[in-house]
Design a protein around this motif. Structure first.
Motif, PDB file in Angstrom:
ATOM      1  N   VAL A  23       0.818  -1.205   0.000  1.00 29.55           N
ATOM      2  CA  VAL A  23       0.000   0.000   0.000  1.00 29.55           C
ATOM      3  C   VAL A  23       0.858   1.263   0.000  1.00 29.55           C
ATOM      4  CG1 VAL A  23      -1.699   1.333   1.313  1.00 29.55           C
ATOM      5  CG2 VAL A  23      -1.953  -1.136   1.097  1.00 29.55           C
ATOM      6  N   GLY A  24       1.878   1.303   0.856  1.00 24.48           N
ATOM      7  CA  GLY A  24       2.734   2.486   0.921  1.00 24.48           C
ATOM      8  C   GLY A  24       3.389   2.800  -0.409  1.00 24.48           C
ATOM      9  N   LYS A  25       3.906   1.793  -1.066  1.00 17.03           N
ATOM     10  CA  LYS A  25       4.538   1.977  -2.381  1.00 17.03           C
ATOM     11  C   LYS A  25       3.529   2.509  -3.392  1.00 17.03           C
ATOM     12  CE  LYS A  25       6.799  -0.557  -6.117  1.00 17.03           C
ATOM     13  NZ  LYS A  25       7.290  -1.876  -6.546  1.00 17.03           N
ATOM     14  N   GLN A  26       2.330   1.947  -3.398  1.00 17.63           N
ATOM     15  CA  GLN A  26       1.323   2.382  -4.368  1.00 17.63           C
ATOM     16  C   GLN A  26       0.872   3.809  -4.109  1.00 17.63           C
ATOM     17  OE1 GLN A  26       0.644   0.343  -7.071  1.00 17.63           O
ATOM     18  NE2 GLN A  26      -0.042   2.323  -7.814  1.00 17.63           N
ATOM     19  N   VAL A  27       0.780   4.197  -2.840  1.00 14.02           N
ATOM     20  CA  VAL A  27       0.445   5.586  -2.518  1.00 14.02           C
ATOM     21  C   VAL A  27       1.504   6.517  -3.104  1.00 14.02           C
ATOM     22  CG1 VAL A  27       0.244   7.277  -0.637  1.00 14.02           C
ATOM     23  CG2 VAL A  27      -0.913   5.067  -0.471  1.00 14.02           C
ATOM     24  N   VAL A  28       2.779   6.160  -2.948  1.00 18.60           N
ATOM     25  CA  VAL A  28       3.861   6.975  -3.501  1.00 18.60           C
ATOM     26  C   VAL A  28       3.725   7.086  -5.016  1.00 18.60           C
ATOM     27  CG1 VAL A  28       6.357   7.104  -3.868  1.00 18.60           C
ATOM     28  CG2 VAL A  28       5.470   6.494  -1.620  1.00 18.60           C
ATOM     29  N   LEU A  29       3.564   5.961  -5.688  1.00 21.44           N
ATOM     30  CA  LEU A  29       3.499   5.974  -7.150  1.00 21.44           C
ATOM     31  C   LEU A  29       2.289   6.766  -7.654  1.00 21.44           C
ATOM     32  CD1 LEU A  29       4.546   2.272  -7.848  1.00 21.44           C
ATOM     33  CD2 LEU A  29       5.980   4.337  -7.931  1.00 21.44           C
ATOM     34  N   ASP A  30       1.144   6.588  -7.019  1.00 25.37           N
ATOM     35  CA  ASP A  30      -0.061   7.311  -7.440  1.00 25.37           C
ATOM     36  C   ASP A  30       0.057   8.813  -7.173  1.00 25.37           C
ATOM     37  OD1 ASP A  30      -1.173   4.916  -8.283  1.00 25.37           O
ATOM     38  OD2 ASP A  30      -2.558   4.749  -6.589  1.00 25.37           O
ATOM     39  N   ALA A  31       0.518   9.183  -5.989  1.00 28.84           N
ATOM     40  CA  ALA A  31       0.631  10.597  -5.654  1.00 28.84           C
ATOM     41  C   ALA A  31       1.700  11.288  -6.504  1.00 28.84           C
ATOM     42  CB  ALA A  31       0.920  10.768  -4.168  1.00 28.84           C
ATOM     43  N   ALA A  32       2.730  10.569  -6.899  1.00 31.21           N
ATOM     44  CA  ALA A  32       3.745  11.144  -7.786  1.00 31.21           C
ATOM     45  C   ALA A  32       3.121  11.543  -9.119  1.00 31.21           C
ATOM     46  CB  ALA A  32       4.885  10.154  -8.008  1.00 31.21           C
ATOM     47  N   GLU A  33       2.193  10.740  -9.590  1.00 31.12           N
ATOM     48  CA  GLU A  33       1.471  11.056 -10.830  1.00 31.12           C
ATOM     49  C   GLU A  33       0.675  12.351 -10.692  1.00 31.12           C
ATOM     50  OE1 GLU A  33       1.034   9.576 -13.942  1.00 31.12           O
ATOM     51  OE2 GLU A  33       2.722   8.278 -13.464  1.00 31.12           O
ATOM     52  N   GLU A  34       0.351  12.708  -9.457  1.00 34.34           N
ATOM     53  CA  GLU A  34      -0.462  13.890  -9.203  1.00 34.34           C
ATOM     54  C   GLU A  34       0.369  15.066  -8.686  1.00 34.34           C
ATOM     55  OE1 GLU A  34      -4.268  13.175  -7.383  1.00 34.34           O
ATOM     56  OE2 GLU A  34      -4.151  11.064  -7.941  1.00 34.34           O
ATOM     57  N   GLY A  35       1.696  14.975  -8.850  1.00 35.82           N
ATOM     58  CA  GLY A  35       2.561  16.118  -8.585  1.00 35.82           C
ATOM     59  C   GLY A  35       3.248  16.184  -7.244  1.00 35.82           C
ATOM     60  N   ALA A  36       3.095  15.181  -6.400  1.00 38.64           N
ATOM     61  CA  ALA A  36       3.659  15.240  -5.045  1.00 38.64           C
ATOM     62  C   ALA A  36       5.181  15.095  -5.028  1.00 38.64           C
ATOM     63  CB  ALA A  36       3.049  14.141  -4.184  1.00 38.64           C
ATOM     64  N   ARG A  37       5.762  15.643  -3.977  1.00 40.11           N
ATOM     65  CA  ARG A  37       7.153  15.392  -3.597  1.00 40.11           C
ATOM     66  C   ARG A  37       7.080  14.629  -2.280  1.00 40.11           C
ATOM     67  NH1 ARG A  37      10.644  18.174  -6.661  1.00 40.11           N
ATOM     68  NH2 ARG A  37       9.830  19.909  -7.841  1.00 40.11           N
ATOM     69  N   PHE A  38       8.164  13.928  -1.938  1.00 43.67           N
ATOM     70  CA  PHE A  38       8.074  12.978  -0.829  1.00 43.67           C
ATOM     71  C   PHE A  38       9.260  12.960   0.096  1.00 43.67           C
ATOM     72  CE2 PHE A  38       5.988  11.217  -4.525  1.00 43.67           C
ATOM     73  CZ  PHE A  38       4.753  10.876  -4.028  1.00 43.67           C
ATOM     74  N   LEU A  39       8.966  12.542   1.335  1.00 42.54           N
ATOM     75  CA  LEU A  39       9.923  11.898   2.201  1.00 42.54           C
ATOM     76  C   LEU A  39       9.379  10.477   2.299  1.00 42.54           C
ATOM     77  CD1 LEU A  39      11.665  12.989   5.369  1.00 42.54           C
ATOM     78  CD2 LEU A  39      10.530  10.773   5.299  1.00 42.54           C
ATOM     79  N   VAL A  40      10.114   9.529   1.743  1.00 45.37           N
ATOM     80  CA  VAL A  40       9.692   8.128   1.782  1.00 45.37           C
ATOM     81  C   VAL A  40      10.573   7.397   2.783  1.00 45.37           C
ATOM     82  CG1 VAL A  40       8.678   8.033  -0.509  1.00 45.37           C
ATOM     83  CG2 VAL A  40      11.105   7.573  -0.269  1.00 45.37           C
TER      84      VAL A  40
END
Length: 93
Positions: A23-40
């Motif tokens: 789930v965590g990985k998929q949240v990162v991949l999906d939110a990246a498509e929507e412009g997010a930057r991250f601390l993973v």
């Protein structure tokens, strides 16, 4: 290839724990498509591969990686009021 997703996370930073798998990985991949930057963050070094995939698809400087036990960070994250950050806690203990 331009995404057809909205850009609702453009200009926003997300903290994603448990980001290496499931789930965590998929949240990162999906939110990246929507412009997010991250601390993973994750205890597994696989999280570095997730960050690399985001940067390969969406450009450099999109993710900061933490490979460590994130429980101490989660215990103090409640005191970070006022930040414009979405925290997704997706880890198994």
């Amino acid at each position: 290839m331009q995404s057809t997703r909205s850009r609702r996370f453009e200009g926003k930073s997300l903290i994603i724990t448990g980001a290496a798998q499931a789930v965590g990985k998929q949240v990162v991949l999906d939110a990246a498509e929507e412009g997010a930057r991250f601390l993973v963050a994750d205890r597994s070094p696989i999280v570095e591969e997730v960050a690399a995939a985001v940067e390969a698809a969406h450009g450099p400087d999109r993710a900061i990686v933490m490979v460590e036990d994130t429980r101490p960070m989660l215990e103090t994250s409640g005191s970070c009021s006022g930040l414009k950050t979405l925290s997704v806690r997706s880890m198994s203990l």
